[in-house]
Design a protein around this motif. Structure first.
Motif, PDB file in Angstrom:
ATOM      1  N   GLN A   1       0.810  -1.217   0.000  1.00  0.00           N
ATOM      2  CA  GLN A   1       0.000   0.000   0.000  1.00  0.00           C
ATOM      3  C   GLN A   1       0.847   1.272   0.000  1.00  0.00           C
ATOM      4  O   GLN A   1       0.346   2.344  -0.323  1.00  0.00           O
ATOM      5  CB  GLN A   1      -0.956  -0.002   1.186  1.00  0.00           C
ATOM      6  CG  GLN A   1      -0.274  -0.012   2.535  1.00  0.00           C
ATOM      7  CD  GLN A   1      -1.266  -0.174   3.657  1.00  0.00           C
ATOM      8  OE1 GLN A   1      -2.454   0.087   3.475  1.00  0.00           O
ATOM      9  NE2 GLN A   1      -0.812  -0.600   4.805  1.00  0.00           N
TER      10      GLN A   1
ATOM     11  N   LEU B   1       3.735   1.515  -1.836  1.00  0.00           N
ATOM     12  CA  LEU B   1       4.578   1.514  -3.030  1.00  0.00           C
ATOM     13  C   LEU B   1       3.824   2.019  -4.250  1.00  0.00           C
ATOM     14  O   LEU B   1       2.619   1.816  -4.385  1.00  0.00           O
ATOM     15  CB  LEU B   1       5.079   0.093  -3.311  1.00  0.00           C
ATOM     16  CG  LEU B   1       5.902  -0.585  -2.219  1.00  0.00           C
ATOM     17  CD1 LEU B   1       6.235  -2.011  -2.634  1.00  0.00           C
ATOM     18  CD2 LEU B   1       7.148   0.207  -1.922  1.00  0.00           C
ATOM     19  N   SER B   2       4.563   2.640  -5.158  1.00  0.00           N
ATOM     20  CA  SER B   2       3.984   3.041  -6.441  1.00  0.00           C
ATOM     21  C   SER B   2       3.814   1.799  -7.309  1.00  0.00           C
ATOM     22  O   SER B   2       4.345   0.736  -7.005  1.00  0.00           O
ATOM     23  CB  SER B   2       4.903   4.043  -7.144  1.00  0.00           C
ATOM     24  OG  SER B   2       6.086   3.379  -7.596  1.00  0.00           O
ATOM     25  N   HIS B   3       3.134   1.946  -8.422  1.00  0.00           N
ATOM     26  CA  HIS B   3       2.965   0.815  -9.343  1.00  0.00           C
ATOM     27  C   HIS B   3       4.322   0.320  -9.841  1.00  0.00           C
ATOM     28  O   HIS B   3       4.554  -0.891  -9.915  1.00  0.00           O
ATOM     29  CB  HIS B   3       2.077   1.217 -10.523  1.00  0.00           C
ATOM     30  CG  HIS B   3       0.634   1.314 -10.166  1.00  0.00           C
ATOM     31  ND1 HIS B   3      -0.348   0.709 -10.889  1.00  0.00           N
ATOM     32  CD2 HIS B   3      -0.005   1.938  -9.149  1.00  0.00           C
ATOM     33  CE1 HIS B   3      -1.530   0.959 -10.351  1.00  0.00           C
ATOM     34  NE2 HIS B   3      -1.337   1.709  -9.293  1.00  0.00           N
ATOM     35  N   GLU B   4       5.199   1.231 -10.182  1.00  0.00           N
ATOM     36  CA  GLU B   4       6.528   0.842 -10.674  1.00  0.00           C
ATOM     37  C   GLU B   4       7.339   0.138  -9.593  1.00  0.00           C
ATOM     38  O   GLU B   4       8.044  -0.824  -9.877  1.00  0.00           O
ATOM     39  CB  GLU B   4       7.295   2.047 -11.221  1.00  0.00           C
ATOM     40  CG  GLU B   4       6.889   2.433 -12.622  1.00  0.00           C
ATOM     41  CD  GLU B   4       6.988   1.279 -13.630  1.00  0.00           C
ATOM     42  OE1 GLU B   4       8.032   0.598 -13.690  1.00  0.00           O
ATOM     43  OE2 GLU B   4       6.008   1.048 -14.350  1.00  0.00           O
ATOM     44  N   GLU B   5       7.254   0.614  -8.369  1.00  0.00           N
ATOM     45  CA  GLU B   5       7.971  -0.041  -7.269  1.00  0.00           C
ATOM     46  C   GLU B   5       7.429  -1.449  -7.034  1.00  0.00           C
ATOM     47  O   GLU B   5       8.197  -2.375  -6.760  1.00  0.00           O
ATOM     48  CB  GLU B   5       7.854   0.796  -5.990  1.00  0.00           C
ATOM     49  CG  GLU B   5       8.647   2.085  -6.045  1.00  0.00           C
ATOM     50  CD  GLU B   5       8.350   3.024  -4.899  1.00  0.00           C
ATOM     51  OE1 GLU B   5       9.267   3.758  -4.495  1.00  0.00           O
ATOM     52  OE2 GLU B   5       7.205   3.041  -4.400  1.00  0.00           O
ATOM     53  N   ARG B   6       6.133  -1.618  -7.179  1.00  0.00           N
ATOM     54  CA  ARG B   6       5.547  -2.949  -7.006  1.00  0.00           C
ATOM     55  C   ARG B   6       6.041  -3.901  -8.089  1.00  0.00           C
ATOM     56  O   ARG B   6       6.390  -5.049  -7.815  1.00  0.00           O
ATOM     57  CB  ARG B   6       4.022  -2.848  -7.008  1.00  0.00           C
ATOM     58  CG  ARG B   6       3.494  -2.172  -5.745  1.00  0.00           C
ATOM     59  CD  ARG B   6       2.017  -1.930  -5.804  1.00  0.00           C
ATOM     60  NE  ARG B   6       1.290  -3.179  -5.578  1.00  0.00           N
ATOM     61  CZ  ARG B   6       0.148  -3.260  -4.932  1.00  0.00           C
ATOM     62  NH1 ARG B   6      -0.424  -2.189  -4.445  1.00  0.00           N
ATOM     63  NH2 ARG B   6      -0.447  -4.418  -4.776  1.00  0.00           N
TER      64      ARG B   6
ATOM     65  N   GLU C   1      -7.866  -0.141 -10.982  1.00  0.00           N
ATOM     66  CA  GLU C   1      -6.520  -0.255 -10.408  1.00  0.00           C
ATOM     67  C   GLU C   1      -6.150  -1.709 -10.149  1.00  0.00           C
ATOM     68  O   GLU C   1      -5.002  -2.113 -10.362  1.00  0.00           O
ATOM     69  CB  GLU C   1      -6.389   0.565  -9.128  1.00  0.00           C
ATOM     70  CG  GLU C   1      -4.968   0.555  -8.591  1.00  0.00           C
ATOM     71  CD  GLU C   1      -4.765   1.431  -7.379  1.00  0.00           C
ATOM     72  OE1 GLU C   1      -3.605   1.555  -6.953  1.00  0.00           O
ATOM     73  OE2 GLU C   1      -5.747   1.986  -6.846  1.00  0.00           O
TER      74      GLU C   1
END
Length: 103
Positions: free
Chosen positions: A16, A18-23, A55
């Motif tokens: 929750q 993290l950004s999408h890229e970090e995930r 999302e």
């Protein structure tokens, strides 16, 4: 015996924050580390729960692209009174249909 799979970004973890890229990066790093260390058959389950259908679908697609074998989808929880049985079924149906179409 042995571990058959691991969960990355479970519902009580860091996802929750993290950004999408970090995930995506976390999943990709996990897949690479497993593969490089002789665990190519170890499954990755990626947590992809989100507060909207759109999302959730994006997170599921990202997880697959990054190397996850399965996803762990939780229903949105921000509006509990709106999550009637029919809305929960509609949510999971929409996610499943959309993911099938994107493959």
């Amino acid at each position: 015996g042995g571990v058959r799979g691991i969960l990355v970004q479970g519902s009580n973890g860091e996802a929750q924050l993290l950004s999408h890229e970090e995930r995506k990066t976390a999943i990709r790093i996990t897949r690479d580390a497993l593969d490089k260390n002789g665990f190519k058959d170890t499954l990755i389950i990626a947590g992809t729960g989100a507060q909207s259908t759109k999302e959730t679908i994006k997170l599921c697609s990202d997880a697959a692209e990054a190397g996850a074998n399965y996803v762990l989808v939780l229903t949105p929880s921000t509006w509990p009174k709106q999550m009637t049985v029919s809305n929960v079924v509609r949510f999971f149906h929409a996610v499943r249909i959309r993911l099938r179409c994107s493959r």
